[in-house]
Design a protein around this motif. Structure first.
Motif, PDB file in Angstrom:
ATOM      1  N   THR A   3      -0.721   6.662   8.315  1.00  0.00           N
ATOM      2  CA  THR A   3      -0.151   5.352   7.660  1.00  0.00           C
ATOM      3  C   THR A   3      -0.268   4.403   8.636  1.00  0.00           C
ATOM      4  OG1 THR A   3       2.020   5.762   8.642  1.00  0.00           O
ATOM      5  CG2 THR A   3       1.603   6.729   6.291  1.00  0.00           C
ATOM      6  N   GLN A  53      -2.019  -2.350  -2.720  1.00  0.00           N
ATOM      7  CA  GLN A  53      -2.682  -0.881  -3.044  1.00  0.00           C
ATOM      8  C   GLN A  53      -4.102  -1.275  -3.430  1.00  0.00           C
ATOM      9  OE1 GLN A  53      -1.134   0.941  -6.943  1.00  0.00           O
ATOM     10  NE2 GLN A  53      -1.107   2.947  -5.676  1.00  0.00           N
ATOM     11  N   ILE A  83     -10.238   0.808   6.377  1.00  0.00           N
ATOM     12  CA  ILE A  83      -9.502   1.741   5.625  1.00  0.00           C
ATOM     13  C   ILE A  83      -9.237   1.048   4.264  1.00  0.00           C
ATOM     14  CG2 ILE A  83      -8.135   2.701   7.695  1.00  0.00           C
ATOM     15  CD1 ILE A  83      -5.931   0.580   6.843  1.00  0.00           C
ATOM     16  N   LYS A  84      -8.746   1.953   3.485  1.00  0.00           N
ATOM     17  CA  LYS A  84      -8.206   1.602   2.009  1.00  0.00           C
ATOM     18  C   LYS A  84      -6.820   1.960   1.866  1.00  0.00           C
ATOM     19  CE  LYS A  84      -9.501   2.016  -2.964  1.00  0.00           C
ATOM     20  NZ  LYS A  84     -10.559   2.946  -3.952  1.00  0.00           N
ATOM     21  N   LEU A  85      -5.932   1.028   1.689  1.00  0.00           N
ATOM     22  CA  LEU A  85      -4.635   1.247   1.275  1.00  0.00           C
ATOM     23  C   LEU A  85      -4.316   2.018   0.195  1.00  0.00           C
ATOM     24  CD1 LEU A  85      -3.212  -2.331   2.512  1.00  0.00           C
ATOM     25  CD2 LEU A  85      -3.656  -0.388   3.966  1.00  0.00           C
ATOM     26  N   TYR A  97       1.834   1.668   4.706  1.00  0.00           N
ATOM     27  CA  TYR A  97       1.050   2.425   3.485  1.00  0.00           C
ATOM     28  C   TYR A  97       0.232   3.513   4.064  1.00  0.00           C
ATOM     29  CZ  TYR A  97       1.500  -1.433  -0.152  1.00  0.00           C
ATOM     30  OH  TYR A  97       1.782  -1.947  -1.391  1.00  0.00           O
ATOM     31  N   TYR A  99      -3.133   5.217   3.917  1.00  0.00           N
ATOM     32  CA  TYR A  99      -4.820   5.172   3.807  1.00  0.00           C
ATOM     33  C   TYR A  99      -5.585   5.904   3.884  1.00  0.00           C
ATOM     34  CZ  TYR A  99      -5.047   5.376   8.818  1.00  0.00           C
ATOM     35  OH  TYR A  99      -5.175   5.589  10.180  1.00  0.00           O
TER      36      TYR A  99
END
Length: 204
Positions: A3, A53, A83-85, A97, A99
């Motif tokens: 996270t 998101q 990163i991608k949440l 979040y 990720y």
């Protein structure tokens, strides 16, 4: 599950390998920094939005420089991972979040394009007030291609949405292409402009 804490800030964002300073004074972000430092959590600085998101961003490591008696803090955040949440874990007292890590191609297919961006960045750095005293440090920084690209995003692109758009690109070459596009005068290709200048020189 990994996270990350979110630090929404409209005119800033985290970039890989770029240390950026922040002065933390709002109560919720003082709590966020305390938690991040105590639990070894990463932080991403991103422009404010209604929904984070699936946002692509950079997770950074916060380092405390100074803490004041009233709880305010001077910190530096250096980006370390794209990163991608995924899912919101909490919204209060600050956003957290989950990720997933993202990979991007480090291949540069057009060295001339990269050389152009490097020259533009060098010219920008020469205009900085402390350039001469930090010249050797700057030259060492410019040996790393990713650092060159990200400092170019930071220093050459004034619009935060354009910065974010370039940062989200999934290859070094695509970032270079976007830098050239956004740095070109509107409706004028930067290479056409350079060729035109060369034509004038040839005719002299």
């Amino acid at each position: 599950m990994d996270t990350v804490y979110l630090f929404p800030l409209n005119q800033s964002l985290t970039l890989n390998k770029i240390p950026l300073p922040y002065h933390i004074f709002e109560p919720k972000y003082k709590k966020m920094l305390e938690s991040a430092l105590n639990h070894n959590k990463r932080i991403t600085v991103i422009p404010s939005d209604n929904n984070y998101q699936n946002t692509i961003c950079i997770a950074g490591i916060p380092v405390l420089l100074q803490k004041y008696d009233d709880g305010r803090m001077d910190i530096v955040i250096t980006g370390v991972e794209k990163i991608k949440l995924i899912d919101q874990i909490q919204e209060y007292p600050f956003y957290e979040y989950s990720y997933e890590s993202m990979q991007e191609s480090k291949k540069i297919t057009n060295i001339d394009d990269y050389g152009l961006i490097l020259d533009l960045l060098r010219n920008k750095l020469r205009s900085q007030p402390h350039f001469e005293s930090q010249k050797e440090q700057f030259e060492k920084i410019l040996e790393d291609k990713e650092t060159v690209i990200n400092y170019s995003i930071l220093l050459l692109i004034p619009d935060i949405e354009q910065k974010k758009f370039i940062m989200q690109a999934n290859s070094f070459q695509e970032k270079i292409d976007l830098l050239i596009k956004f740095l070109s005068p509107k409706d004028i290709d930067i290479f056409d402009h350079i060729n035109l200048l060369n034509d004038f020189k040839d005719n002299d």
